[in-house]
Write an enzyme that holds these catalytic residues in place. Structure first.
Site, PDB file in Angstrom:
ATOM      1  N   TYR A 158      -6.200  32.241  12.827  1.00 50.43           N
ATOM      2  CA  TYR A 158      -4.996  31.104  12.391  1.00 50.43           C
ATOM      3  C   TYR A 158      -5.152  31.641  10.679  1.00 50.43           C
ATOM      4  CZ  TYR A 158      -3.265  27.081  10.271  1.00 50.43           C
ATOM      5  OH  TYR A 158      -2.524  26.153   9.830  1.00 50.43           O
ATOM      6  N   LYS A 198      -1.371  33.054   8.925  1.00 54.61           N
ATOM      7  CA  LYS A 198      -0.554  32.038   7.932  1.00 54.61           C
ATOM      8  C   LYS A 198      -0.334  33.057   6.700  1.00 54.61           C
ATOM      9  CE  LYS A 198       0.046  28.321  10.121  1.00 54.61           C
ATOM     10  NZ  LYS A 198       1.560  27.747  10.426  1.00 54.61           N
TER      11      LYS A 198
HETATM   12  N1  LIG Z   1      -2.417  19.498   9.541  1.00 52.66           N
HETATM   13  C1  LIG Z   1      -2.900  20.393   8.719  1.00 52.66           C
HETATM   14  O1  LIG Z   1      -3.842  20.154   8.130  1.00 52.66           O
HETATM   15  C2  LIG Z   1      -2.114  21.678   8.460  1.00 52.66           C
HETATM   16  C3  LIG Z   1      -2.444  22.307   7.184  1.00 52.66           C
HETATM   17  C4  LIG Z   1      -1.728  23.461   6.611  1.00 52.66           C
HETATM   18  C5  LIG Z   1      -0.820  23.909   7.596  1.00 52.66           C
HETATM   19  N2  LIG Z   1      -0.454  23.233   8.771  1.00 52.66           N
HETATM   20  C6  LIG Z   1       0.649  23.781   9.608  1.00 52.66           C
HETATM   21  O2  LIG Z   1       1.659  22.952   9.695  1.00 52.66           O
HETATM   22  C7  LIG Z   1       2.456  22.941  10.821  1.00 52.66           C
HETATM   23  C8  LIG Z   1       2.653  21.790  11.481  1.00 52.66           C
HETATM   24  O3  LIG Z   1       1.518  21.232  12.092  1.00 52.66           O
HETATM   25  P1  LIG Z   1       0.980  19.795  11.993  1.00 52.66           P
HETATM   26  O4  LIG Z   1      -0.077  19.458  11.210  1.00 52.66           O
HETATM   27  O5  LIG Z   1       2.192  19.063  11.910  1.00 52.66           O
HETATM   28  O6  LIG Z   1       0.313  19.728  13.309  1.00 52.66           O
HETATM   29  P2  LIG Z   1       0.596  18.835  14.932  1.00 52.66           P
HETATM   30  O7  LIG Z   1       1.005  17.440  14.466  1.00 52.66           O
HETATM   31  O8  LIG Z   1      -0.222  19.250  15.992  1.00 52.66           O
HETATM   32  O9  LIG Z   1       2.323  19.292  15.367  1.00 52.66           O
HETATM   33  C9  LIG Z   1       2.520  20.719  15.768  1.00 52.66           C
HETATM   34  C10 LIG Z   1       3.733  20.621  16.175  1.00 52.66           C
HETATM   35  O10 LIG Z   1       3.942  21.918  17.016  1.00 52.66           O
HETATM   36  C11 LIG Z   1       4.516  21.699  18.136  1.00 52.66           C
HETATM   37  N3  LIG Z   1       4.162  22.778  19.113  1.00 52.66           N
HETATM   38  C12 LIG Z   1       2.687  23.425  19.420  1.00 52.66           C
HETATM   39  N4  LIG Z   1       2.815  24.183  20.114  1.00 52.66           N
HETATM   40  C13 LIG Z   1       4.052  24.564  20.438  1.00 52.66           C
HETATM   41  C14 LIG Z   1       4.516  25.503  21.253  1.00 52.66           C
HETATM   42  N5  LIG Z   1       3.898  26.357  21.916  1.00 52.66           N
HETATM   43  N6  LIG Z   1       6.106  25.433  21.426  1.00 52.66           N
HETATM   44  C15 LIG Z   1       6.991  24.665  20.824  1.00 52.66           C
HETATM   45  N7  LIG Z   1       6.064  23.397  19.940  1.00 52.66           N
HETATM   46  C16 LIG Z   1       4.888  23.621  19.985  1.00 52.66           C
HETATM   47  C17 LIG Z   1       3.757  20.459  18.604  1.00 52.66           C
HETATM   48  O11 LIG Z   1       4.407  19.855  19.544  1.00 52.66           O
HETATM   49  P3  LIG Z   1       4.237  19.966  21.146  1.00 52.66           P
HETATM   50  O12 LIG Z   1       2.810  19.873  21.596  1.00 52.66           O
HETATM   51  O13 LIG Z   1       5.258  18.699  21.837  1.00 52.66           O
HETATM   52  O14 LIG Z   1       4.848  21.263  21.737  1.00 52.66           O
HETATM   53  C18 LIG Z   1       4.184  19.668  17.268  1.00 52.66           C
HETATM   54  O15 LIG Z   1       5.344  19.325  17.317  1.00 52.66           O
HETATM   55  C19 LIG Z   1       1.767  24.044  11.499  1.00 52.66           C
HETATM   56  O16 LIG Z   1       2.454  25.200  11.654  1.00 52.66           O
HETATM   57  C20 LIG Z   1       0.329  24.176  10.904  1.00 52.66           C
HETATM   58  O17 LIG Z   1      -0.243  25.476  10.935  1.00 52.66           O
HETATM   59  C21 LIG Z   1      -0.958  22.105   8.983  1.00 52.66           C
END
Ligand SMILES: NC(=O)c1ccc[n+]([C@@H]2O[C@H](COP(=O)([O-])OP(=O)(O)OC[C@H]3O[C@@H](n4cnc5c(N)ncnc54)[C@H](OP(=O)(O)O)[C@@H]3O)[C@@H](O)[C@H]2O)c1
Length: 266
Positions: A159, A163
């Site tokens: 992961y 990133k």
């Molecule tokens: N939350 C944190 O602590 C955090 C910190 C740093 C960076 N991020 C980054 O922020 C971004 C968004 O994450 P989030 O925190 O909002 O997580 P999240 O709530 O799990 O949302 C992830 C989104 O990606 C979609 N997704 C997952 N697998 C997919 C696939 N195979 N094809 C198409 N869509 C897909 C999910 O929708 P479906 O399941 O409906 O496909 C959902 O809409 C990610 O890139 C993550 O690495 C998150």
């Protein structure tokens, strides 16, 4: 006469828009009058988001349910968008996931799946829409990386590496776009409230006990503002900014020890 909103006449494609940061980024763009194309795997959730945002902000919202992690997922999506007669000015590469744990205990399909979604699909969509942005001299790219991008991540190695790729690619493209009228921002959130932790299995690590996660809307707002100003890298939250900027000054071995400890089970 009503004032024209900043995004009117432009369309933003937001990946991972069914939940979390992507959903809130979509709302930020809708608020400023951008038309939206929203994608994720969950068709019902996407439709709910599309209905809500189009009613609230009076913008056109097209949901397209797709698995971007599958081979050629980005190309299939782009073909479907073109077949609907839609174009893309702003690409928000947000869909992504992480899996915690040591490499030896990991499943190959999960490790490779992170590369497929976080790296390959992001690059595939960028390759398709980037030349169009440069030709039109408008729009841009908002890539969602993470504070994980700034250092290697023992016990969540793949992961962190995905990133780091997103951050490196985004900064390079920011430079390539200089003077071209195209914005590039890399949004680097720290821990944020969303479904991420549930899928990643990071709920029981030392890191999860430090501080309070930011809300996904606070993160999205900072990312959106940064994109509008063409800010190269947007690290959300003062603590996250301080820690990310301290990384180059720490001996690498010490840094690896700190991250290993943070990613260890409580
Ligand atoms: N939350 C944190 O602590 C955090 C910190 C740093 C960076 N991020 C980054 O922020 C971004 C968004 O994450 P989030 O925190 O909002 O997580 P999240 O709530 O799990 O949302 C992830 C989104 O990606 C979609 N997704 C997952 N697998 C997919 C696939 N195979 N094809 C198409 N869509 C897909 C999910 O929708 P479906 O399941 O409906 O496909 C959902 O809409 C990610 O890139 C993550 O690495 C998150």
């Amino acid at each position: 006469m009503a004032r024209k909103r900043k995004g009117e006449g432009q369309t933003a494609l937001v990946t991972g828009a069914s939940y979390g940061i992507g959903l809130d980024l979509a709302e930020c763009f809708a608020r400023d009058g951008y038309s939206l194309i929203l994608t994720a795997r969950s068709a019902d959730a996407l439709k709910d988001v599309a209905d809500k945002l189009s009613a609230q902000y009076k913008v056109a919202v097209t949901p397209v349910a797709r698995d971007l992690g599958s081979p050629g997922g980005g190309t299939t999506l782009a073909k479907e968008i073109a077949a609907k007669g839609l174009s893309v000015d702003v690409l928000v590469n947000n869909a992504g996931y992480g899996i915690a744990g040591g490499m030896a205990d990991s499943k190959a399909e999960e490790q490779l799946g992170m590369v497929d979604l976080n790296v390959r699909a992001l690059l595939e969509l960028t390759q398709i829409y980037w030349p169009v942005m440069l030709k039109n001299r408008r729009g841009g790219l908002l890539n969602v990386a993470s504070t994980a991008a700034f250092q290697p991540g023992p016990l969540m190695a793949t992961y962190y590496a995905t990133k780091a790729f997103v951050l490196s690619l985004s900064e390079a493209l920011w430079k390539e776009a200089e003077g071209a009228g195209v914005h590039v921002s890399c949004l680097c959130p720290g821990p944020t409230t969303s479904r991420f932790r549930e899928r990643a299995g990071t709920g029981k690590t030392n890191l999860s006990k430090v501080g309070t996660p930011m809300s996904s809307m606070a993160v999205a707002k900072q990312g959106y503002r940064g994109f509008q100003k063409n800010t190269r890298v947007v690290i959300t939250g003062a603590r996250n900014r301080f820690l990310a900027r301290a990384v180059p000054y720490l001996p690498r071995k010490t840094l690896l020890g700190i991250v290993h400890n943070m990613q260890s089970p409580v």
